[in-house]
Design an enzyme around this catalytic site. Sequence first.
Site, PDB file in Angstrom:
ATOM      1  N   SER A 181       0.817  -1.212   0.000  1.00  0.00           N
ATOM      2  CA  SER A 181       0.000   0.000   0.000  1.00  0.00           C
ATOM      3  C   SER A 181       0.850   1.260   0.000  1.00  0.00           C
ATOM      4  O   SER A 181       0.655   2.160  -0.833  1.00  0.00           O
ATOM      5  CB  SER A 181      -0.944  -0.011   1.207  1.00  0.00           C
ATOM      6  OG  SER A 181      -0.216  -0.010   2.436  1.00  0.00           O
ATOM      7  N   ASP A 182       1.799   1.365   0.940  1.00  0.00           N
ATOM      8  CA  ASP A 182       2.571   2.607   1.023  1.00  0.00           C
ATOM      9  C   ASP A 182       3.526   2.756  -0.159  1.00  0.00           C
ATOM     10  O   ASP A 182       3.750   3.862  -0.653  1.00  0.00           O
ATOM     11  CB  ASP A 182       3.323   2.714   2.349  1.00  0.00           C
ATOM     12  CG  ASP A 182       4.186   1.506   2.682  1.00  0.00           C
ATOM     13  OD1 ASP A 182       4.173   0.520   1.914  1.00  0.00           O
ATOM     14  OD2 ASP A 182       4.875   1.542   3.717  1.00  0.00           O
ATOM     15  N   CYS A 183       4.069   1.640  -0.651  1.00  0.00           N
ATOM     16  CA  CYS A 183       4.963   1.710  -1.815  1.00  0.00           C
ATOM     17  C   CYS A 183       4.188   2.134  -3.057  1.00  0.00           C
ATOM     18  O   CYS A 183       4.699   2.904  -3.889  1.00  0.00           O
ATOM     19  CB  CYS A 183       5.623   0.356  -2.054  1.00  0.00           C
ATOM     20  SG  CYS A 183       6.631  -0.214  -0.674  1.00  0.00           S
TER      21      CYS A 183
ATOM     22  N   GLU B 221       1.397   4.804   9.082  1.00  0.00           N
ATOM     23  CA  GLU B 221       2.316   5.131   7.981  1.00  0.00           C
ATOM     24  C   GLU B 221       1.750   4.690   6.634  1.00  0.00           C
ATOM     25  O   GLU B 221       1.737   5.472   5.669  1.00  0.00           O
ATOM     26  CB  GLU B 221       3.681   4.469   8.238  1.00  0.00           C
ATOM     27  CG  GLU B 221       4.750   4.821   7.209  1.00  0.00           C
ATOM     28  CD  GLU B 221       4.699   3.923   5.987  1.00  0.00           C
ATOM     29  OE1 GLU B 221       4.926   4.440   4.870  1.00  0.00           O
ATOM     30  OE2 GLU B 221       4.415   2.724   6.134  1.00  0.00           O
TER      31      GLU B 221
END
Length: 499
Positions: free
Chosen positions: A380-382, A465
């Site tokens: 998700s964050d990448c 995050e």
Amino acid sequence: YGGPHFLLPGLVVVWHCMGRPHFIIDDRARQAMASYLKAHQQVDGGWGTHIESPSTLFGTTMSYVALRILGLPKQDPNVVKARTFLHQHGGATHTSSWAKFYLCLLGVMPWTGHNSVPPELWLLPDWVPFHPGRMWCHARMVYLPMGYLYGSKCVYGGTGDRLILDLREELYTEPYDSIEWSKTRHLIAPMDNYSPIPPLMAFLQNFLALYETWWPLQPLKNAVRRAGLRFCLQYMQSEDLQTNYIDIGPVNKVLNMMCAYHACNNNIDDPDVLRHAARIPDYLWLAEDGLKMQGYNGSQCWDTSFLAQAACETGLADLFPDLAGGTYAYLERTQILSSDAAEASPAGAFETEENRQRYYRHVSKGGWPFSTSAHGWPISDCTGEGLKAVMCLMDTRCVKERLERRTLTTMAEERLYQAVNVILTLQNEDGGWATYENNRGFGWYEQLNPSEVFGDIMIDYSYVECSMASLSALSEFKHKFPHHRSLEVDRAIYRGRQF
């Protein structure tokens, strides 16, 4: 990145079990690996679970075995110190279950000394609340090959191997043949007991021990075990193909390779085994302290995404057009399943809904990975940071000019929409975002954690995050593409802010 002390030893054990092929670890690599382990041995003679940890039996058992396999004699001063530490804390019967697993694989502990890892659990209906498909993907993909190897009772077949006989003497505080192994399954040194086995799991492990040995159950067990082993092999093969034999991480990478070797009757020249071996260097890193095994095959995409955003936000991107153009080109290529060649590859075939459901994979197409496109697991964050990086680079003068001249590949809007689809579908019911997948389980699932050395590994949780990276990407995307799935994007942003 490096640091864990159970990664490199796991590779070394499997290498020995596979007959010590030179094309996996050659003499120079063997010496550099030994140097790394010796460099991180602590003054008490032990090793921690990772380089900043105080000594544990887990880290020490794994590192001790690795040093002996790598060629250090038992009289070596480093080995003697480590053996003293082991014996002072009860010997290898008191190490964690993950270390015991490798000892069983190597043949220096019988499988009766390890709690059951039944591969037939994968045959349960998907609606069962404790189905292994609900586990966090990193835990799921490790216990998958563990189940196959346990169910096969796979043991290194080096008959008369002097090293194995020596290790059976060196690792324990009493004679090997006098140990009642079934009584050692739950032994654990306090220093290894970071996440004590919950009472429910201990009860289930005792029940499974009965299931493994009670004769009336054996016909049923043998039948479902064969089917479970077949499914595990199919599942591992799908993981190998979707990740180009890199696999999600170094633990299942090495164990999947061992499973492939076992499944082809120990043929070291089998094509799947050779494909696995070719990807081992992806995880190795040579530094001033020796040759280590990393916890991932790199952080290339993650690091590049932040560099791109920093260059754009400071106005430096147009001052360094080659940097900006090269960064854009890298991120364009790194988007998962984004090219015709990728879609036509074996990995592309597993993106169908049928295959994703069969092998418990989330949507991958359009996401960005932590490392490389070949790795194949979007996060998700990448994905959020990759999307933001691409969008800000597309606004720079130098990238626009190169796109017009067609010296860079234009990313169609559809590809950005695919990235947004990955982010939207990864949002959890609580409004937050987890890592690789949605939260598939329940908090009580942690009561089934079979590992003493890792906590909170059973399900994927929402994180601030991951949520902030996903939220900020959706916000940037909404500003540039206000009409694409606008209601869904607005709703996701609202729910994410509430989280």
